[in-house]
Design an enzyme around this catalytic site. Structure first.
Site, PDB file in Angstrom:
ATOM      1  N   ASP A  29       0.801  -1.219   0.000  1.00 41.09           N
ATOM      2  CA  ASP A  29       0.000   0.000   0.000  1.00 41.09           C
ATOM      3  C   ASP A  29       0.835   1.270   0.000  1.00 41.09           C
ATOM      4  O   ASP A  29       2.005   1.278   0.393  1.00 41.09           O
ATOM      5  CB  ASP A  29      -0.956   0.009   1.187  1.00 41.09           C
ATOM      6  CG  ASP A  29      -0.239  -0.127   2.534  1.00 41.09           C
ATOM      7  OD1 ASP A  29       0.742  -0.890   2.606  1.00 41.09           O
ATOM      8  OD2 ASP A  29      -0.660   0.519   3.520  1.00 41.09           O
ATOM      9  N   GLU A  86      -0.652  -1.918   5.174  1.00 34.02           N
ATOM     10  CA  GLU A  86       0.241  -1.886   6.333  1.00 34.02           C
ATOM     11  C   GLU A  86       0.129  -0.586   7.104  1.00 34.02           C
ATOM     12  O   GLU A  86       0.326  -0.567   8.316  1.00 34.02           O
ATOM     13  CB  GLU A  86       1.698  -2.083   5.879  1.00 34.02           C
ATOM     14  CG  GLU A  86       2.704  -2.198   7.017  1.00 34.02           C
ATOM     15  CD  GLU A  86       3.165  -0.851   7.591  1.00 34.02           C
ATOM     16  OE1 GLU A  86       3.434  -0.780   8.805  1.00 34.02           O
ATOM     17  OE2 GLU A  86       3.238   0.134   6.815  1.00 34.02           O
TER      18      GLU A  86
END
Length: 399
Positions: A90, A147
């Site tokens: 991400d 994350e």
């Protein structure tokens, strides 16, 4: 960095242009947590192209690839030894300020923490392992979403990605270390990440008639000051603890005493035993100040991720792998702790493993901005180094 600082096998050297190309594709099309559709599609297409068994759609956008070594198959009578290797996919809600050809095409979203590099490294590892299966056992490659504080690791674990896993490793491209440096240590590497929010309720009124009010700003600011005494007077000075209030909002007009004030902050520490104590003590301070001023409060506390605690055996595997690849032993360092947090910690609570830093800063090229900065970027030479170290970890793990 001089190419001779790391011993890269010819296949990894040949893979370097592809690693750079993949990383730049990810960088141009960054996606926020649980929205990594384009990234996951690209990874899946490559894995399919290379004939690697994998499952998509785990925890929404996660992927797990399975690679069997020699004399090992899904139907093996005995359970194979399983090493998991994890990367996060991400990006962050940051508008990129770099003037580079691969600049983000998604306004307000940027890979400002190196996750594009992590994904490219794991993809490169998959490519190499698909052609070289000398190890005996199974490697599980975990491409994790979300994350950045959104619970990606927790969701992946709940989906069962650690089933039958004997150990796990991962790396973080790290601009706090120079290119060609590896940071690895047993025990605490990164801090717990926790957050809190407090809303103070006082009694508003005229700025010229303070005796008729309960000033929420006074309550909030006194509370914020006293929170620092928790670190100074309630925690062993040999422990590392940070309590930071980063937001404070109150008031509507200069001559009106505020009836409410709201502040929020973050808590960081290495010692897991401090978690419940710090939460309890913070609320005690808030309650005490509110009692003094006859105010009331609401308090919320969120445990985002625990400290990243490395297993000594796996830390030595990573250290040995790095030392075998590096020309200058002094570039493998243990002085690399940080108060930043990482949800890799959740995997390490479940199975033994090691998370390590891979130095990526290049001062000569201006590639030294810190993580989460709108001009963050790194020396892409680190990509091949990451693949090489992972490979040596696999070779050491399987003996």
């Amino acid at each position: 960095m001089e190419n001779n600082l790391f011993q890269l096998r010819p296949e990894i050297q040949a893979l370097q242009p592809s690693l750079v190309d993949w990383r730049r594709k990810f960088h141009q099309r960054p996606e926020l947590g649980f929205q990594e559709q384009l990234t996951a599609l690209f990874v899946s297409q490559k894995l399919q192209e290379w004939g690697i068994e994998h499952e998509t759609g785990i925890a929404q956008t996660g992927i797990v690839a399975t690679i069997y070594g020699k004399n090992t198959t899904k139907k093996s009578q005995t359970k194979p030894k399983v090493l998991a290797i994890r990367a996060d996919m991400d990006a962050l809600p940051i508008h990129e300020e770099n003037d580079v050809p691969y600049r983000s095409l998604h306004p307000g979203v940027m890979h400002a923490c190196g996750h594009d590099g992590h994904t490219a490294i794991l993809l490169g590892l998959a490519h190499y392992l698909s052609q070289h299966r000398e190890f005996t056992g199974m490697v599980k490659l975990i491409f994790q979403p979300a994350e950045e504080g959104l619970g990606g690791a927790k969701a992946m674990i709940e989906a069962g990605v650690l089933k039958d896993v004997d150990g796990i490793i991962g790396l973080h491209i790290w601009n706090n270390l120079p290119l060609g440096t590896v940071g690895v240590r047993s025990g605490a590497l990164m801090a717990a990440s926790e957050s809190f929010n407090c809303k103070i309720f006082g009694k508003g009124g005229h700025g010229g008639l303070p005796h008729q009010t309960v000033d929420a700003i006074i309550v909030a600011t006194n509370t914020i000051n006293l929170l620092q005494t928790i670190v100074a007077r309630n925690v062993d000075p040999l422990e590392s603890v940070v309590i930071t209030v980063g937001q404070l909002h109150s008031g509507t007009k200069r001559n009106v005493i505020a009836s409410t004030a709201e502040f929020s902050g973050t808590v960081r520490y290495f010692n897991p035993d401090l978690s419940n104590f710090l939460q309890k003590r913070i609320e005690q301070v808030i309650a005490g100040v509110c009692q003094i001023y006859e105010a009331s409060y609401e308090f919320d506390y969120l445990h985002i991720s625990p400290p990243v605690i490395n297993d000594a055996v796996f830390a030595e595997i990573v250290r040995s792998a790095a030392l075998s690849a590096i020309e200058i032993p002094q570039r493998v360092v243990s002085d690399c702790q940080t108060m930043a947090g990482e949800d890799m910690a959740l995997y390490l609570q479940e199975v033994s493993g090691c998370y390590f830093f891979l130095g990526s800063a290049n001062l000569q090229q201006g590639l030294s901005y810190s993580h989460h900065h709108p001009q963050f970027d790194f020396d892409e030479t680190v990509l091949g180094i990451g693949v090489e170290i992972f490979l040596r970890c696999i070779e050491t793990f399987y003996g």
